[in-house]
Design a protein around this motif. Sequence first.
Motif, PDB file in Angstrom:
ATOM      1  N   ILE A   4       0.874  -1.179   0.000  1.00 55.19           N
ATOM      2  CA  ILE A   4       0.000   0.000   0.000  1.00 55.19           C
ATOM      3  C   ILE A   4       0.907   1.222   0.000  1.00 55.19           C
ATOM      4  N   GLU A   5       1.052   1.838  -1.150  1.00 55.67           N
ATOM      5  CA  GLU A   5       2.012   2.930  -1.347  1.00 55.67           C
ATOM      6  C   GLU A   5       1.513   3.810  -2.484  1.00 55.67           C
ATOM      7  N   ASP A   6       1.376   5.117  -2.231  1.00 55.30           N
ATOM      8  CA  ASP A   6       0.807   6.004  -3.246  1.00 55.30           C
ATOM      9  C   ASP A   6       1.816   6.437  -4.302  1.00 55.30           C
ATOM     10  N   ASP A   7       3.110   6.272  -4.051  1.00 56.07           N
ATOM     11  CA  ASP A   7       4.133   6.555  -5.050  1.00 56.07           C
ATOM     12  C   ASP A   7       4.181   5.366  -6.012  1.00 56.07           C
ATOM     13  N   HIS A   8       3.629   5.541  -7.203  1.00 55.91           N
ATOM     14  CA  HIS A   8       3.499   4.418  -8.137  1.00 55.91           C
ATOM     15  C   HIS A   8       4.855   3.828  -8.518  1.00 55.91           C
ATOM     16  N   ASP A   9       5.851   4.664  -8.705  1.00 53.45           N
ATOM     17  CA  ASP A   9       7.172   4.154  -9.078  1.00 53.45           C
ATOM     18  C   ASP A   9       7.771   3.305  -7.959  1.00 53.45           C
ATOM     19  N   LEU A  10       7.682   3.793  -6.724  1.00 55.69           N
ATOM     20  CA  LEU A  10       8.216   3.032  -5.601  1.00 55.69           C
ATOM     21  C   LEU A  10       7.419   1.749  -5.397  1.00 55.69           C
ATOM     22  N   SER A  11       6.094   1.856  -5.495  1.00 53.23           N
ATOM     23  CA  SER A  11       5.253   0.671  -5.328  1.00 53.23           C
ATOM     24  C   SER A  11       5.601  -0.389  -6.360  1.00 53.23           C
ATOM     25  N   GLN A  27      -1.070  -4.559  -5.273  1.00 51.15           N
ATOM     26  CA  GLN A  27      -0.742  -3.171  -4.972  1.00 51.15           C
ATOM     27  C   GLN A  27      -2.010  -2.337  -4.821  1.00 51.15           C
ATOM     28  N   ARG A  28      -1.995  -1.428  -3.861  1.00 55.67           N
ATOM     29  CA  ARG A  28      -3.033  -0.433  -3.713  1.00 55.67           C
ATOM     30  C   ARG A  28      -2.348   0.911  -3.497  1.00 55.67           C
ATOM     31  N   TYR A  29      -2.982   1.986  -3.968  1.00 59.87           N
ATOM     32  CA  TYR A  29      -2.305   3.279  -4.021  1.00 59.87           C
ATOM     33  C   TYR A  29      -2.908   4.342  -3.105  1.00 59.87           C
ATOM     34  N   ASP A  30      -3.818   3.966  -2.243  1.00 60.06           N
ATOM     35  CA  ASP A  30      -4.336   4.895  -1.241  1.00 60.06           C
ATOM     36  C   ASP A  30      -4.773   4.087  -0.023  1.00 60.06           C
ATOM     37  N   ILE A  46       2.054  -7.156   4.998  1.00 54.84           N
ATOM     38  CA  ILE A  46       1.587  -5.910   4.396  1.00 54.84           C
ATOM     39  C   ILE A  46       2.712  -4.888   4.501  1.00 54.84           C
ATOM     40  N   VAL A  47       3.063  -4.270   3.366  1.00 49.77           N
ATOM     41  CA  VAL A  47       4.014  -3.155   3.339  1.00 49.77           C
ATOM     42  C   VAL A  47       3.183  -1.885   3.214  1.00 49.77           C
ATOM     43  N   LEU A  48       3.304  -1.001   4.185  1.00 46.85           N
ATOM     44  CA  LEU A  48       2.378   0.128   4.310  1.00 46.85           C
ATOM     45  C   LEU A  48       3.122   1.451   4.452  1.00 46.85           C
ATOM     46  N   MET A  52      -0.388   8.925   2.765  1.00 44.32           N
ATOM     47  CA  MET A  52      -1.142   8.504   1.592  1.00 44.32           C
ATOM     48  C   MET A  52      -2.457   9.261   1.523  1.00 44.32           C
ATOM     49  N   PRO A  53      -3.030   9.363   0.330  1.00 44.97           N
ATOM     50  CA  PRO A  53      -4.346  10.005   0.216  1.00 44.97           C
ATOM     51  C   PRO A  53      -5.447   9.116   0.794  1.00 44.97           C
ATOM     52  N   ARG A  54      -6.547   9.760   1.174  1.00 40.70           N
ATOM     53  CA  ARG A  54      -7.792   9.135   1.620  1.00 40.70           C
ATOM     54  C   ARG A  54      -7.709   8.551   3.034  1.00 40.70           C
ATOM     55  N   ARG A  55      -6.575   7.996   3.424  1.00 39.71           N
ATOM     56  CA  ARG A  55      -6.394   7.509   4.804  1.00 39.71           C
ATOM     57  C   ARG A  55      -4.906   7.246   5.011  1.00 39.71           C
ATOM     58  N   ASN A  56      -4.338   7.809   6.073  1.00 37.91           N
ATOM     59  CA  ASN A  56      -2.901   7.614   6.252  1.00 37.91           C
ATOM     60  C   ASN A  56      -2.599   6.232   6.837  1.00 37.91           C
ATOM     61  N   GLY A  57      -1.311   5.879   6.798  1.00 35.57           N
ATOM     62  CA  GLY A  57      -0.911   4.547   7.228  1.00 35.57           C
ATOM     63  C   GLY A  57      -1.189   4.257   8.683  1.00 35.57           C
ATOM     64  N   PHE A  58      -1.087   5.272   9.548  1.00 40.78           N
ATOM     65  CA  PHE A  58      -1.388   5.066  10.965  1.00 40.78           C
ATOM     66  C   PHE A  58      -2.843   4.623  11.146  1.00 40.78           C
ATOM     67  N   ASN A  59      -3.749   5.315  10.472  1.00 40.51           N
ATOM     68  CA  ASN A  59      -5.174   4.973  10.592  1.00 40.51           C
ATOM     69  C   ASN A  59      -5.477   3.608   9.990  1.00 40.51           C
ATOM     70  N   VAL A  60      -4.802   3.288   8.869  1.00 44.65           N
ATOM     71  CA  VAL A  60      -4.994   1.966   8.263  1.00 44.65           C
ATOM     72  C   VAL A  60      -4.578   0.881   9.242  1.00 44.65           C
TER      73      VAL A  60
END
Length: 221
Positions: A4-11, A27-30, A46-48, A52-60
Amino acid sequence: MLVIEDDHDLSRAVADLLTDDGFLVEQRYDGESGLARAREESFDVIVLDIMMPRRNGFNVCLDLRAAGVNTPLLMLTAKDGEMDEVEGLEVGADDFLRKPFERSILLARIHALLRRYERNRPQRLTVGPVSLDALRRKATSNGREVTLTPREFALLEFLMLNADNPLAKSEILSSVWGSDFDGDPNIVEVYIGYLRRKIDAKGQPSIIRTVRGVGYTVSAG
C-alpha cells in the motif's frame, strides 16, 4: 504480499522485487482501498506507507488491528521519522523501514517478519479426530496417518486455522491457489472431495461442512 504505497514508481519497484523473490504481490495506491483489501483477504505481510491520500498509514494500521487483522506489517517511514516509529508502534506496526532503503534490507526485513510469524503460528491444529502437525507437515485422522499432497495439506490447514468460520470459495482460492489463479473455481469442490475421502471415518460425519450459499467450514460438532 500487499503493498500500500501512493508513489506508483516506488510501489512498482517494491512489487517487482518481491515478485522476483517468489511472492505473489498486490498493490493499492491509497489508504482506503488498501484497508478494504487487507480486510477482505488474507496476506502474509503488508508493506504500508504512512503518508497517503484518503487515509494515512497510521489509521490503516489502527483499523486493521481493531478489526482483528494480525498480519505482519512493515511500515515505511520518512528519513527523519523517529516520531513516526513511536506512533507506528502504538497503532500496531511490527517493523519499520526508512526511505530511501536498500533492496536487500527490504527483503531481509520481510523474511524476518515471516519467520517471526511462523514461530507464533500454532504448530499443531486439532479439530475433532483430525490433527495437523504444521512443523512436520503430517496429518492424522482417527489415530491413523493420512498422506496428503502439498495442495491438500495447504487447503486443510487453511480451513483448520479458520475453524468454525465459514469461508467463501473465493477466499479459499486466493489463499490456497493464489490471488492470480485463473483456472476453474470448481477446483475447490474437487479438493474438498479429495480431503473428505482421506480424512473421514466410515459412518462418521465429516469435519468439513458445506455452508450453503457461502462455501465451507471445519467444525468438530
